[in-house]
Write an enzyme that holds these catalytic residues in place. Structure first.
Site, short mmCIF file in Angstrom:
data_model
loop_
_atom_site.label_atom_id
_atom_site.label_comp_id
_atom_site.label_asym_id
_atom_site.label_seq_id
_atom_site.Cartn_x
_atom_site.Cartn_y
_atom_site.Cartn_z
N GLY A 1 6.28 -21.00 0.65
CA GLY A 1 6.95 -22.76 0.53
C GLY A 1 7.88 -22.22 -0.99
O GLY A 1 7.86 -21.67 -2.05
N ASN B 1 0.94 -1.31 -0.40
CA ASN B 1 -0.27 0.58 -0.12
C ASN B 1 0.77 1.13 0.15
O ASN B 1 1.72 1.29 -0.63
CB ASN B 1 -0.88 -0.48 1.64
CG ASN B 1 -1.74 -1.68 1.05
OD1 ASN B 1 -2.20 -1.59 0.15
ND2 ASN B 1 -1.92 -1.56 2.21
#
Length: 576
Positions: free
Chosen positions: A493, A442
């Site tokens: 991952g 943001n």
């Protein structure tokens, strides 16, 4: 006779002219040869190389590159959702050229137990925010930042911050006007009534006993609204930092390090240790919450990053083999699912001031601390707990830090707040902890990250750079983590292109630092908290440890050599 005399005079004159031309020719040849010999002595290069050297020399006196154009574009992130791309064009040696571009990763906060309507509204709001961000970049920011030097990050971020603050004030003014109009409409349409409405609670009669409420955790704080278009601020700030690095012919991580250390080039740099998510354990079911949400592997510090990644891949393959069921089950899955979707959905559970760690198993805040102490004592190779408690439970955060601070890291990820507010007031929505996961999202600016990480470094807190919920394939986050000197980087991952791209960038930086002889080995030191530390104190109020910091235990089996299996617990643990 006269004719013969004239011919002789003409021949003598021609001979003198030829002699003069010969003298001038050989004289010029000698001068030219002397010049060439002198140049060869000074610049033992080929003519083409010599001209290149001269061009580089005189280019130092040319005008510094300035920003000439910003281009915002709506693109897709790693999961097919809209996000913002920012391109930077600069005037370099009187020519306008594209320097670089970045794609922002976005992050949206979803309240606990959202309804389907809430999810749809979130998607619409996200799309509107990206469209507004594109408009800001192409119009207001493009005009505002024109002719500024991309190397002047502080000035650029200052202007971006002022622009954002102006937009926030405009939004507040609009909200005030809407609230005033709504209040006027309510007053004119409602008639006061003295009779009690159906379902209205009656006050307790005098003398009637009231049951003493069991101690409960304060209710969840309202989730922070994100100003529509705020992606433009963070995207532009990071794009300009990348442009400055490109123009200076240095990698982005080195440019960030120079900004953090006031242009003092670091002699050595440490790579952040990767937090690799191995398993996702939480089921996406209404009001169901498990004690362990993720299992994360951190390669041991004595291995190179390349060796550590290879070790994690071997473990991942073995886990796939062990979890291979004969049929479909709901067992834990490898960490390749979409991030940001593991929020509790469905109806709200009844609040009883306790954590539901398993279905039908409830634990009080005090009991949760005991559970974690027992867990760490039983498995000492666990070196980090991420969001072990809800951020509102500050008293227990203080207790767990005192009990386990010298044995593992107690890290606040979703228990922290956005960087912009944390920079202004460290005590907003952040408990006492060992470190904080920072996410570049943001309206975050590069200067904000530099300022906040400097503050955390000064207070001996660790910094972790983490990927937002919805990632892009842009690998600038890795350069930010290296340049800022983060202790860890949390990328998820070892799967999906947008994650693997970042791991590959980390490996490339390791190779480059090792080649330059500037790679320093990482180390892990835990933070021991004093018993009298209070939960309401700010980060700067955490007292120094009463004794030297112990090194983390090395009790891993030789076959695995895995430093830890830290469990990340649910970000916003639901009270039931």
């Amino acid at each position: 006779m006269e004719a013969g005399g004239r011919r002789q005079q003409e021949e003598r004159q021609r001979l003198r002219e030829l002699r003069q031309e010969a003298v001038e020719y050989y004289r010029g040849h000698r001068v030219q040869q002397r010049v060439e010999d002198a140049l060869n002595a000074l610049f033992p290069l080929r003519p083409a190389d010599l001209y290149g050297e001269l061009a580089n020399y005189f280019s130092k006196f040319s005008k510094a590159p300035v920003i000439c154009k910003l281009v915002g574009r709506k693109v897709l992130d790693g999961v097919g959702q809209p996000t913002l791309e920012v391109e930077i064009y600069c005037t370099v040696k009187n020519y306008d050229k594209k320097i670089c571009s970045i794609v922002m990763s976005s992050h949206s906060q979803i309240p606990e137990n959202p309804l389907s309507e809430t999810t749809e509204a979130d998607e619409k709001e996200r799309n509107d925010s990206v469209n507004t961000a594109v408009e800001w970049v192409n119009e207001s920011l493009n005009t505002m930042l024109k002719n500024l030097k991309p190397t002047d990050q502080c000035e650029v971020d200052k202007m971006l911050g002022e622009y954002f603050s102006k937009k926030v004030e405009e939004k507040k003014e609009i909200q005030k006007q809407e609230e005033a109009a709504e209040a006027t409409l309510t007053l004119t349409s409602c008639t006061p009534s003295a009779t009690a409405l159906p379902g209205e609670k009656k006050t307790a009669k005098p003398g009637k006993k009231v049951a003493v409420a069991e101690r409960r955790i304060p209710p969840a704080e309202p989730w922070e609204s994100v100003l529509c278009g705020s992606l433009a601020i963070g995207g532009t700030s990071l794009a300009i930092a990348k442009a400055a690095a490109t123009i200076s012919h240095i990698p982005l991580y080195l440019h960030i390090a120079l900004l953090k250390h006031d242009q003092d080039s670091p002699k050595e740099m440490t790579l952040p240790l990767p937090m690799v998510t191995l398993l996702n354990c939480e089921k996406i079911l209404p009001a169901k919450l498990k004690l362990v949400k993720e299992i994360i592997l951190i390669p041991p510090v004595q291995l190179s990053l390349k060796q550590g990644i290879e070790r994690v891949l071997d473990i991942q393959k073995e886990m796939m083999r062990l979890l291979e069921p004969p049929g479909k089950t709901t067992s834990p899955q490898l960490a390749n699912s979409k991030k940001g979707r593991a929020h509790n959905t469905g109806k709200k559970a009844l609040v009883k001031g306790k954590y539901e760690i398993l279905t039908g198993t409830f634990k009080s805040p005090e009991e949760m601390v005991d559970i974690y102490v027992e867990l760490i004592n039983k498995f000492p190779f666990i070196i980090a707990l991420i969001d072990p408690l809800r951020k509102e439970d500050r008293q227990q955060w203080s207790n767990i830090c005192y009990a386990l601070g010298s044995k593992c890291y107690l890290i606040a990820e979703d228990a922290a707040t956005c960087i912009s507010k944390l920079k202004i007031d460290q005590n907003i929505s952040i408990p006492v902890c060992s470190g904080v996961v920072l996410k570049y999202i943001n309206q975050t600016k590069v200067s904000d990250l530099i300022e906040l990480t400097g503050l955390l470094d000064g207070q001996r807190h660790i910094t972790i750079l983490g990927s937002p919920d919805r990632e892009s394939s842009d690998d600038s986050l890795v350069d930010l983590a290296v340049g800022l000197g983060a202790r860890f980087i949390k990328l998820g991952g070892l799967s999906r292109g947008e994650r693997v791209t970042k791991y590959n960038r980390l490996l490339a930086i390791e190779e480059e630092l090792a080649k330059n002889g500037t790679l320093r080995e990482a180390n892990l030191k835990f933070i021991a908290f004093a018993e009298e530390s209070q939960p309401e104190k700010q980060l700067s109020d955490v007292p120094p440890p009463p004794k030297p910091e112990p090194s983390p235990p090395q009790l891993c089996p030789p076959a695995l050599q895995v430093r830890s299996l830290p469990a990340q617990l649910p970000a916003n643990n639901t009270l039931t």
